[in-house]
Scaffold this active site. Sequence first.
Site, PDB file in Angstrom:
ATOM      1  N   LYS A  16       0.934  -1.204  -0.051  1.00  0.00           N
ATOM      2  CA  LYS A  16      -0.039   0.041   0.011  1.00  0.00           C
ATOM      3  C   LYS A  16       0.850   1.202   0.312  1.00  0.00           C
ATOM      4  O   LYS A  16       0.353   2.486  -0.209  1.00  0.00           O
ATOM      5  CB  LYS A  16      -1.033  -0.022   1.134  1.00  0.00           C
ATOM      6  CG  LYS A  16      -1.978  -1.074   1.050  1.00  0.00           C
ATOM      7  CD  LYS A  16      -3.208  -0.941   2.092  1.00  0.00           C
ATOM      8  CE  LYS A  16      -4.348  -1.865   1.863  1.00  0.00           C
ATOM      9  NZ  LYS A  16      -4.100  -3.515   1.921  1.00  0.00           N
TER      10      LYS A  16
HETATM   11  C1  LIG Z   1      -4.855  -4.230   1.302  1.00  0.00           C
HETATM   12  C2  LIG Z   1      -3.869  -5.653   1.465  1.00  0.00           C
HETATM   13  C3  LIG Z   1      -4.368  -6.678   0.625  1.00  0.00           C
HETATM   14  C4  LIG Z   1      -5.378  -6.509  -0.464  1.00  0.00           C
HETATM   15  O1  LIG Z   1      -5.309  -5.748  -1.606  1.00  0.00           O
HETATM   16  P1  LIG Z   1      -6.592  -5.176  -2.459  1.00  0.00           P
HETATM   17  O2  LIG Z   1      -6.046  -4.162  -3.316  1.00  0.00           O
HETATM   18  O3  LIG Z   1      -7.632  -4.843  -1.189  1.00  0.00           O
HETATM   19  O4  LIG Z   1      -7.043  -6.455  -3.304  1.00  0.00           O
HETATM   20  C5  LIG Z   1      -3.478  -7.942   0.440  1.00  0.00           C
HETATM   21  N1  LIG Z   1      -2.424  -7.916   1.340  1.00  0.00           N
HETATM   22  C6  LIG Z   1      -2.149  -7.005   2.203  1.00  0.00           C
HETATM   23  C7  LIG Z   1      -1.063  -7.222   2.793  1.00  0.00           C
HETATM   24  C8  LIG Z   1      -2.815  -5.955   2.164  1.00  0.00           C
HETATM   25  O5  LIG Z   1      -2.372  -4.996   2.981  1.00  0.00           O
END
Ligand SMILES: *Cc1c(COP(=O)(O)O)cnc(C)c1O
Length: 460
Positions: free
Chosen positions: A110
Amino acid sequence: MRYCSTRDNKLSYGFEEVVLTGLAPDGGLFVPKEIPRVDGNTLDRWRNLSYVELAKEVVKIFASDLEGKTIDRLLEISYSNFSHPDIAPIKRFDRFSIMELFYGPTLSFKDYPLQFLGNLLEYLLRKRGEKVNIVGATSGDTGSAAIHSVKGKENINIFILYPNNRVSKIQELQMITVEEENVYCLAINGTFDDCQSIVKRIFLDEEIRSRIKVTAVNSINWARILAQIVYYIWASLKSDKKSIFCVPTGNFGNVLAGFYAKRITELIEKLIVATNENDILYRFFTKGDYSVREVVPTISPAMDIQIASNFERYLYHLFNNEDVTVKKLMEEFSQKKVLLFGKDVLEKVGLDFLSGRSNDKETKKTIKEIYEKYKYIVDPHTAVGVKVLLEHEEKFKGKYNLVSVATAHPAKFPEVIEETIGKLEMPEEIRRLTEKKQRKYELPADISAVKEFILRHALR
Ligand SMILES: *Cc1c(COP(=O)(O)O)cnc(C)c1O
């Protein structure tokens, strides 16, 4: 590049408005009016670029109303504090590769979109002479990544609500040890659902809206998807073969970026959507059944989601930009919590997507097996993806570049890792967190208490 809403394709917005507005006024999501395709010569040129240079090329296509120099500068600062020179390194194993997306300040993927969004917001607000207050709820990774994307930035305050004593120790430390004065961590004595429902009411509250400007940086913001497209193109360009990506999925944001990369470059053969037991997307991609069930807690909590907020964007493209169809489907879904699709739709879906799922037992088994075989540790989210990739491997072996996307560093989930393989070396930046000064504000799960706090500390 102009943008419209998934529910009204006659609307026309520029990139700046799309970023600052987040959600389209009719409740739909912003999508590019057309998805550009780049030719072979361009791809050959891109092959030699660094990650940041490639990001500049991709972002310029979609943010054509910003000056090129501005985009260059924003991307350079966004990735300057990442701890690996490749930004998104590809680790090769015998049967597949892993794209590691955990070298940003909070060790999850993220950071890749949010670092960019934070710098972009700061630039746009300064240019317009505006101030905003970001309000959000988190059960883990999003809050810390959002805080680190705007800490210390001008004209922005951020308020993150999280359930007190119900997020992991490391996730909490990544939030409450941030010293910058524009950051407010609100530890709510309640559940994540309480936090989310308070945030929703804050956004609708008349008094809040008349006195301060509030905004969200959630995963539906187009700038986040855009920044994520870059690493799929980056990894595809590193192979002579067409690529297949397996992506652990919750809100369908990350894998949707892969879908755009597939359209833009034609270098991707398929995307594999990997879910945990919260498998609404798995059921859609394999049976056409998009129906909501109860959320069950798993060891991959960032994927414990039933309603995938970015899914509407995919529906729009799946149904050939038919806004009326999307609007009808979304209305039906919000009433019945079920959408069912037939064979013709599934066939079309299958041209781009495959899917698989992993329960906690299988996920732990995968962590253990990957460690025993390669001496490599995957976090529980990444393990869901690896499990699903390996079960699809046989039919693609040798013909394609198989890449599993690592979405977090294993050290963010020490309990599961220690339980499965017995040891875990903590990176320096996590060990240092425990020594830092902490600052959080404990509040009851009560809208008026939170509202009063935000009004008292908001920028205006
Ligand atoms: C947010 C997150 C996901 C999921 O990602 P999306 O874009 O919501 O599909 C998967 N793994 C981790 C570690 C995350 O923080």
